[in-house]
Design a protein around this motif. Structure first.
Motif, PDB file in Angstrom:
ATOM      1  N   TYR A  82      -1.871   9.833  -2.798  1.00 24.81           N
ATOM      2  CA  TYR A  82      -2.620  10.272  -3.786  1.00 24.81           C
ATOM      3  C   TYR A  82      -2.788  11.557  -4.330  1.00 24.81           C
ATOM      4  CZ  TYR A  82      -3.782   5.239  -2.461  1.00 24.81           C
ATOM      5  OH  TYR A  82      -3.687   3.830  -2.233  1.00 24.81           O
ATOM      6  N   HIS A  83      -2.880  11.555  -5.518  1.00 23.77           N
ATOM      7  CA  HIS A  83      -3.690  12.273  -6.710  1.00 23.77           C
ATOM      8  C   HIS A  83      -2.425  13.681  -6.545  1.00 23.77           C
ATOM      9  CE1 HIS A  83      -7.794  11.450  -7.586  1.00 23.77           C
ATOM     10  NE2 HIS A  83      -7.477  10.659  -6.093  1.00 23.77           N
ATOM     11  N   PHE A  84      -1.782  13.330  -6.312  1.00 26.66           N
ATOM     12  CA  PHE A  84      -0.203  14.735  -6.612  1.00 26.66           C
ATOM     13  C   PHE A  84      -0.076  14.602  -7.825  1.00 26.66           C
ATOM     14  CE2 PHE A  84       3.710  16.119  -6.689  1.00 26.66           C
ATOM     15  CZ  PHE A  84       3.832  16.942  -5.978  1.00 26.66           C
ATOM     16  N   PHE A  98     -13.891   8.724  -2.939  1.00 25.59           N
ATOM     17  CA  PHE A  98     -14.562   8.825  -3.788  1.00 25.59           C
ATOM     18  C   PHE A  98     -13.607   9.949  -4.485  1.00 25.59           C
ATOM     19  CE2 PHE A  98     -17.773   6.859  -1.338  1.00 25.59           C
ATOM     20  CZ  PHE A  98     -17.663   5.649  -1.924  1.00 25.59           C
ATOM     21  N   THR A  99     -12.355  10.501  -3.894  1.00 19.43           N
ATOM     22  CA  THR A  99     -11.932  11.668  -5.392  1.00 19.43           C
ATOM     23  C   THR A  99     -11.354  11.379  -6.503  1.00 19.43           C
ATOM     24  OG1 THR A  99      -9.612  11.129  -3.894  1.00 19.43           O
ATOM     25  CG2 THR A  99     -11.259  12.960  -2.992  1.00 19.43           C
ATOM     26  N   TYR A 100     -11.978  11.521  -7.549  1.00 17.98           N
ATOM     27  CA  TYR A 100     -11.881  10.540  -8.548  1.00 17.98           C
ATOM     28  C   TYR A 100     -11.094  11.278  -9.552  1.00 17.98           C
ATOM     29  CZ  TYR A 100     -15.701   7.385  -7.180  1.00 17.98           C
ATOM     30  OH  TYR A 100     -17.038   6.837  -6.621  1.00 17.98           O
ATOM     31  N   PRO A 101     -11.560  12.195 -10.443  1.00 19.90           N
ATOM     32  CA  PRO A 101     -10.890  12.686 -11.806  1.00 19.90           C
ATOM     33  C   PRO A 101      -9.400  13.013 -11.112  1.00 19.90           C
ATOM     34  CG  PRO A 101     -13.064  14.310 -11.167  1.00 19.90           C
ATOM     35  CD  PRO A 101     -12.400  13.477  -9.745  1.00 19.90           C
ATOM     36  N   TRP A 158     -10.673   9.420 -14.570  1.00 19.25           N
ATOM     37  CA  TRP A 158     -10.563   8.989 -13.561  1.00 19.25           C
ATOM     38  C   TRP A 158      -9.632   9.104 -13.357  1.00 19.25           C
ATOM     39  CZ3 TRP A 158     -16.077   8.640 -11.021  1.00 19.25           C
ATOM     40  CH2 TRP A 158     -17.261   9.842 -11.479  1.00 19.25           C
ATOM     41  N   GLU A 159      -8.882   8.319 -11.585  1.00 22.08           N
ATOM     42  CA  GLU A 159      -7.783   7.802 -11.739  1.00 22.08           C
ATOM     43  C   GLU A 159      -8.042   5.717 -11.783  1.00 22.08           C
ATOM     44  OE1 GLU A 159      -8.008   7.871  -7.039  1.00 22.08           O
ATOM     45  OE2 GLU A 159      -9.992   7.168  -6.413  1.00 22.08           O
ATOM     46  N   GLY A 160      -6.622   5.495 -11.960  1.00 25.96           N
ATOM     47  CA  GLY A 160      -7.020   4.210 -12.931  1.00 25.96           C
ATOM     48  C   GLY A 160      -7.571   3.250 -12.309  1.00 25.96           C
ATOM     49  N   ARG A 167      -8.175   1.819   1.242  1.00 28.90           N
ATOM     50  CA  ARG A 167      -7.313   2.428  -0.007  1.00 28.90           C
ATOM     51  C   ARG A 167      -8.048   3.440  -0.278  1.00 28.90           C
ATOM     52  NH1 ARG A 167      -3.316  -1.241  -2.195  1.00 28.90           N
ATOM     53  NH2 ARG A 167      -2.692  -2.871   0.169  1.00 28.90           N
ATOM     54  N   TYR A 168      -7.377   3.468  -1.665  1.00 25.28           N
ATOM     55  CA  TYR A 168      -7.979   5.079  -2.032  1.00 25.28           C
ATOM     56  C   TYR A 168      -8.571   5.693  -2.034  1.00 25.28           C
ATOM     57  CZ  TYR A 168      -5.421   1.690  -5.422  1.00 25.28           C
ATOM     58  OH  TYR A 168      -4.325   1.098  -5.944  1.00 25.28           O
ATOM     59  N   THR A 169      -8.137   5.817  -0.931  1.00 29.06           N
ATOM     60  CA  THR A 169      -8.819   7.664   0.134  1.00 29.06           C
ATOM     61  C   THR A 169      -7.552   8.524   0.296  1.00 29.06           C
ATOM     62  OG1 THR A 169      -8.839   5.969   2.794  1.00 29.06           O
ATOM     63  CG2 THR A 169     -10.694   6.041   0.602  1.00 29.06           C
ATOM     64  N   ASP A 170      -7.758   9.733   0.525  1.00 27.78           N
ATOM     65  CA  ASP A 170      -7.034  11.328   0.740  1.00 27.78           C
ATOM     66  C   ASP A 170      -6.683  11.182   2.267  1.00 27.78           C
ATOM     67  OD1 ASP A 170      -6.743  10.503  -2.142  1.00 27.78           O
ATOM     68  OD2 ASP A 170      -8.074  11.939  -2.532  1.00 27.78           O
ATOM     69  N   PHE A 171      -5.600  10.943   2.916  1.00 31.94           N
ATOM     70  CA  PHE A 171      -5.790  11.567   3.561  1.00 31.94           C
ATOM     71  C   PHE A 171      -5.278  12.781   4.063  1.00 31.94           C
ATOM     72  CE2 PHE A 171      -3.128   7.262   4.094  1.00 31.94           C
ATOM     73  CZ  PHE A 171      -4.501   6.632   4.755  1.00 31.94           C
TER      74      PHE A 171
HETATM   75 CO    CO Z   1      -8.863   9.343  -5.740  1.00 35.45          CO
END
Ligand code: CO
Length: 318
Positions: free
Chosen positions: A297-299, A188-191, A148-150, A175-179
């Protein structure tokens, strides 16, 4: 790599405590010494910041190295105490569905993790590659949430509270949410997505001769093991399977390599990973289409390295 939000706290392990409370039959408090007495669970895992590779979401491809673009990821042997062991001792009360973890540094970072993940493979990290984790990595103890995200692997861990809902900490709202393109944000986008990058040759390197060169790099996925890595030298028109080195382990960095004959013509090198869950690494444009332009995030889009006729290698958008 290291990433922190309020510097690196100096924590005295003799004073530090981990408290487990909330929806448990018996709240518990553990010292560092207490945790050292439990059976140590040990695995090799990758750890990746959710902002890793985010520079490639920008409008212009920066002339950067593989490390500068994709270096917020590490692979190590992590050891510590399975959280399931401690939660069994505390006794989970019916209705508990989440754990919320908070840290002891000035940033008061907090993250929420669904209980089913917490019981599956989450542990309290005490050692990295056989030595006590360093202050930058959360000494004396951190949460470790494989794949999951660090940011979820909360460092300098001081509290785990069992709850029936996520806490909505600032670190999972602002923070740590995806626009997304519609103005909303995904929580809660974790993996971490399936990703690969050719590390050699790569940005800011140069090919100094024609002939056979080894293309090699790393692949990983937060959803399983790496089952395949393909490599292209013509910007994705044709692909060849790379050799995967050793046994590909779930949620761990996997090395790939392939010999390549360079005869001096311009080329664009790419790699594309597939994981054991069937996820295929997407193109850069396919990832960008999912999000608002401001999202970083998550690119996990495919990396393209342009090779000039002179052998100079640069990051490009292809
Ligand atoms: Co995420």
């Amino acid at each position: 790599f290291e990433r922190h939000h309020a510097g690196i706290p100096a924590i005295d392990p003799e004073q530090h405590r981990l408290v487990i409370h909330g929806l448990v039959r018996q709240p518990l408090s553990f010292s560092y010494e207490d945790l050292l007495a439990y059976p140590q669970h040990s695995r090799v895992y990758f750890l990746e910041c959710s902002g890793n590779s985010g520079a490639n979401t920008g409008a212009v491809a920066g002339d950067s190295s593989a490390a500068a673009l994709h270096g917020l990821v590490s692979g190590a042997q992590w050891s510590g105490v399975l959280l399931s062991t401690l939660l069994e001792e505390a006794g989970i009360v019916e209705g508990a569905t989440w754990i919320t973890a908070t840290e002891a540094d000035g940033a008061s970072m907090g993250r929420s993790v669904p209980l089913n993940k917490a019981l599956k493979d989450v542990f309290i990290g005490l050692y990295q590659n056989g030595e006590p984790i360093r202050p930058e990595q959360g000494y004396p103890m951190r949460l470790f949430v494989p794949g999951w995200e660090g940011n979820v692997s909360v460092k300098w861990l001081s509290q785990i509270k069992l709850t029936n809902a996520p806490a909505n900490f600032k670190d999972e709202t602002s923070r740590y949410t995806d626009f997304l393109a519609d103005g909303k944000a995904l929580q809660f986008t974790y993996p971490m997505g399936v990703k690969s990058v050719i590390t050699s040759p790569s940005g800011q390197m140069a090919l100094r001769r024609t002939g056979v060169h080894e293309l090699t790099g790393l692949a990983w996925s937060g959803s399983g093991a790496i089952s395949r890595v393909e490599v292209s030298a013509d910007s994705g028109r044709t692909w060849a399977d790379a050799l995967i080195e050793g046994e590909s382990q779930a949620l761990a960095l996997t090395r790939f390599r392939l010999p390549w004959l360079w005869e001096g013509a311009p080329a664009v090198l790419q790699s594309r990973a597939t994981d054991s869950a069937g996820n295929v690494q997407p193109t850069r444009s396919a990832v960008l289409a999912l999000y608002d332009a401001a999202n970083r995030y998550h690119f996990n889009g495919i990396q393209s390295w342009d090779v000039s006729a002179q052998g100079v290698i640069k990051n490009v958008y292809a």
